[in-house]
Write a protein that holds these residues in place. Sequence first.
Motif, PDB file in Angstrom:
ATOM      1  N   ILE A 266       0.832  -1.209   0.000  1.00 28.22           N
ATOM      2  CA  ILE A 266       0.000   0.000   0.000  1.00 28.22           C
ATOM      3  C   ILE A 266       0.863   1.254   0.000  1.00 28.22           C
ATOM      4  CG2 ILE A 266      -1.685   1.328   1.333  1.00 28.22           C
ATOM      5  CD1 ILE A 266      -2.773  -1.362   2.363  1.00 28.22           C
ATOM      6  N   PHE A 270       1.112   4.132  -2.929  1.00 28.84           N
ATOM      7  CA  PHE A 270       0.840   5.520  -2.552  1.00 28.84           C
ATOM      8  C   PHE A 270       2.025   6.423  -2.888  1.00 28.84           C
ATOM      9  CE2 PHE A 270       1.345   8.856   0.670  1.00 28.84           C
ATOM     10  CZ  PHE A 270       0.169   9.569   0.485  1.00 28.84           C
ATOM     11  N   THR A 271       3.237   5.960  -2.564  1.00 30.96           N
ATOM     12  CA  THR A 271       4.440   6.758  -2.795  1.00 30.96           C
ATOM     13  C   THR A 271       4.681   6.985  -4.282  1.00 30.96           C
ATOM     14  OG1 THR A 271       5.433   5.870  -0.775  1.00 30.96           O
ATOM     15  CG2 THR A 271       6.916   6.926  -2.348  1.00 30.96           C
TER      16      THR A 271
END
Length: 280
Positions: A266, A270-271
């Motif tokens: 996750i 996201f990064t």
Amino acid sequence: MSILDAIIQGIVQGLTEFLPVSSSGHLSLVQHFTGTAGESSLLFSLFLHVGTILAVVVAFRKTLWALIKEFCVMIKDIFTGKFSFKGAQPKRRMIFLLVVATLPMCVFYFARDFFGQFSTDEDIVVEGICFLITSVLLFMACAKKDGKKTAANMRYRDAVAIGVMQGVAALPGVSRSGSTISTGVLCGLNREFAVSFSFIMGLPVILAASLVEAKDAVGAGTMSIDPVVILVGVVVSAVVGYLAIALVRWFMKSNHFKLFAYYTLILGLFTVVIGVIEKF
């Protein structure tokens, strides 16, 4: 850099150095979003590693002391003509295995500038991709049954594989503990032994890297961090790191490492998304 920054980064370092989520990747993200990235942040990160080294020494003091005593006996055997590779006891084999696992770092040493640039730049896409790599390794290790290999029957090629992954973990986002423990499990090591081997193996490498980078930083005139800030960061990372080691052992025994696989998956996605958005 303030004392509050030191406390925050010390907590992040202490937790993520041992939890299989990448300390360098998390520190890189913290420094990126707090605006403290740069040469001084890289130097401070190295001092935080000193704190986590202290945590490992305290947590594995019995094993380390046994290895030190065995090393002294081995030196005595060399000078008295009693030394032999064949039939070595587990403690002595572990010394050999640790040395073999450390050898790949001699090659990665010459690529340290290449790896270091990703920790000081303003781009976090690489960190995101590396988090995803960590996630894949953790998922693979979680799917593997617990092995039976320990220092008594672990092969030297297993040590080389683990050592290579330790070198690759110089990339921010590739967890050193996650990648080396996962590689050990995939090679058939007992899970608890894989944890001990991974952490003890990292001691000389982290210490040597810290000394080299500190020398380079001082030579380049980048030693501009308040000593009090450094001390606070080291103490916080040491205390939190010791507690994190106990947590890792519990997660390993309860076979809950998959939680970290989902977490890094996750976080990696996201990064990468945030990093791509920042480019426009």
